[in-house]
Motif scaffolding. Sequence first.
Motif, PDB file in Angstrom:
ATOM      1  N   UNK A 285       9.456   2.024   2.179  1.00 39.51           N
ATOM      2  CA  UNK A 285      10.504   1.372   1.392  1.00 39.51           C
ATOM      3  C   UNK A 285      11.412   2.432   0.757  1.00 39.51           C
ATOM      4  N   UNK A 286      10.805   3.433   0.130  1.00 37.32           N
ATOM      5  CA  UNK A 286      11.586   4.464  -0.549  1.00 37.32           C
ATOM      6  C   UNK A 286      12.393   5.280   0.460  1.00 37.32           C
ATOM      7  N   UNK A 287      11.734   5.720   1.544  1.00 41.02           N
ATOM      8  CA  UNK A 287      12.490   6.530   2.510  1.00 41.02           C
ATOM      9  C   UNK A 287      13.563   5.694   3.196  1.00 41.02           C
ATOM     10  N   UNK A 288      13.271   4.399   3.425  1.00 38.62           N
ATOM     11  CA  UNK A 288      14.270   3.516   4.018  1.00 38.62           C
ATOM     12  C   UNK A 288      15.507   3.412   3.136  1.00 38.62           C
ATOM     13  N   UNK A 289      15.294   3.205   1.837  1.00 36.14           N
ATOM     14  CA  UNK A 289      16.421   3.076   0.912  1.00 36.14           C
ATOM     15  C   UNK A 289      17.199   4.391   0.806  1.00 36.14           C
ATOM     16  N   UNK A 290      16.474   5.516   0.831  1.00 38.74           N
ATOM     17  CA  UNK A 290      17.136   6.821   0.777  1.00 38.74           C
ATOM     18  C   UNK A 290      18.020   7.008   2.012  1.00 38.74           C
ATOM     19  N   UNK A 291      17.465   6.651   3.174  1.00 39.99           N
ATOM     20  CA  UNK A 291      18.225   6.807   4.425  1.00 39.99           C
ATOM     21  C   UNK A 291      19.460   5.902   4.415  1.00 39.99           C
ATOM     22  N   UNK A 292      19.312   4.677   3.907  1.00 33.30           N
ATOM     23  CA  UNK A 292      20.468   3.761   3.827  1.00 33.30           C
ATOM     24  C   UNK A 292      21.545   4.353   2.913  1.00 33.30           C
ATOM     25  N   UNK A 293      21.109   4.917   1.778  1.00 37.78           N
ATOM     26  CA  UNK A 293      22.064   5.548   0.854  1.00 37.78           C
ATOM     27  C   UNK A 293      22.780   6.715   1.525  1.00 37.78           C
ATOM     28  N   UNK A 294      21.983   7.527   2.246  1.00 38.15           N
ATOM     29  CA  UNK A 294      22.567   8.674   2.953  1.00 38.15           C
ATOM     30  C   UNK A 294      23.600   8.217   3.967  1.00 38.15           C
ATOM     31  N   UNK A 295      23.330   7.067   4.596  1.00 33.15           N
ATOM     32  CA  UNK A 295      24.228   6.588   5.649  1.00 33.15           C
ATOM     33  C   UNK A 295      25.619   6.298   5.103  1.00 33.15           C
ATOM     34  N   UNK A 296      25.716   5.962   3.802  1.00 37.37           N
ATOM     35  CA  UNK A 296      27.035   5.666   3.245  1.00 37.37           C
ATOM     36  C   UNK A 296      27.889   6.930   3.126  1.00 37.37           C
TER      37      UNK A 296
ATOM     38  N   UNK B  55       0.846  -1.194   0.000  1.00 36.84           N
ATOM     39  CA  UNK B  55       0.000   0.000   0.000  1.00 36.84           C
ATOM     40  C   UNK B  55       0.884   1.247   0.000  1.00 36.84           C
ATOM     41  N   UNK B  56       0.265   2.411   0.032  1.00 33.33           N
ATOM     42  CA  UNK B  56       1.034   3.668  -0.040  1.00 33.33           C
ATOM     43  C   UNK B  56       2.009   3.805   1.119  1.00 33.33           C
ATOM     44  N   UNK B  57       1.582   3.377   2.306  1.00 36.15           N
ATOM     45  CA  UNK B  57       2.429   3.503   3.490  1.00 36.15           C
ATOM     46  C   UNK B  57       3.695   2.654   3.329  1.00 36.15           C
TER      47      UNK B  57
ATOM     48  N   UNK C  50      13.215   0.431   8.382  1.00 35.48           N
ATOM     49  CA  UNK C  50      12.063   0.853   7.578  1.00 35.48           C
ATOM     50  C   UNK C  50      11.767  -0.154   6.463  1.00 35.48           C
ATOM     51  N   UNK C  51      12.846  -0.616   5.799  1.00 31.23           N
ATOM     52  CA  UNK C  51      12.678  -1.577   4.701  1.00 31.23           C
ATOM     53  C   UNK C  51      12.077  -2.883   5.236  1.00 31.23           C
ATOM     54  N   UNK C  52      12.621  -3.341   6.362  1.00 35.57           N
ATOM     55  CA  UNK C  52      12.132  -4.599   6.943  1.00 35.57           C
ATOM     56  C   UNK C  52      10.677  -4.440   7.405  1.00 35.57           C
ATOM     57  N   UNK C  53      10.380  -3.297   8.002  1.00 38.43           N
ATOM     58  CA  UNK C  53       9.025  -3.040   8.471  1.00 38.43           C
ATOM     59  C   UNK C  53       8.040  -3.018   7.297  1.00 38.43           C
ATOM     60  N   UNK C  54       8.501  -2.476   6.167  1.00 41.80           N
ATOM     61  CA  UNK C  54       7.679  -2.461   4.960  1.00 41.80           C
ATOM     62  C   UNK C  54       7.324  -3.888   4.543  1.00 41.80           C
ATOM     63  N   UNK C  55       8.338  -4.789   4.539  1.00 42.83           N
ATOM     64  CA  UNK C  55       8.088  -6.183   4.172  1.00 42.83           C
ATOM     65  C   UNK C  55       7.206  -6.876   5.193  1.00 42.83           C
ATOM     66  N   UNK C  56       7.425  -6.546   6.454  1.00 39.50           N
ATOM     67  CA  UNK C  56       6.589  -7.112   7.512  1.00 39.50           C
ATOM     68  C   UNK C  56       5.114  -6.768   7.270  1.00 39.50           C
TER      69      UNK C  56
END
Length: 135
Positions: A23-34, A16-18, A52-58
């Motif tokens: 997923x998108x914000x999680x991936x952005x944050x992971x990229x930023x972390x590098x 869903x949208x949430x 965030x990514x894991x929670x999205x899959x959950x």
Amino acid sequence: MKEKLIRFMQGRYGVDSFSKFMLISGLVVVMLSSFLSGNILGVICYVAGWFLVIFCYFRMFSRNITKRYAENQTFLAKTYKIRSFFQGQKNVWKLRKTHHIYKCPNCKQKIRIPRGKGKIEIRCPKCSTTFIKKS
Ligand SMILES: [Zn+2]
């Protein structure tokens, strides 16, 4: 393979949208972390992003559909203003090709005028002020 996936997803909530947002914000944050590697902030970003990514899959695989649906509704309600702002910007951008958007000098009401009509008198629909603009 596809059938297996369909069977696996049966009775589960899905995307869903949430989830997409997380997923998108999680991936952005992971990229930023590098960019922050070697820094404690980088570690926090990395963990938070994957969380965030894991929670999205959950949420996607969750069988508690009612609860996930309620979460999404809350998310949509909370982001309504932001989403409608961006939607509005998109519409304005589309309209720019065919219309001018003028503000009434008196009440600041936005008025949409088709392009290419030369100098025209515009009457504000809200306060009836007239003003002249090039369309
Ligand atoms: Zn006006």
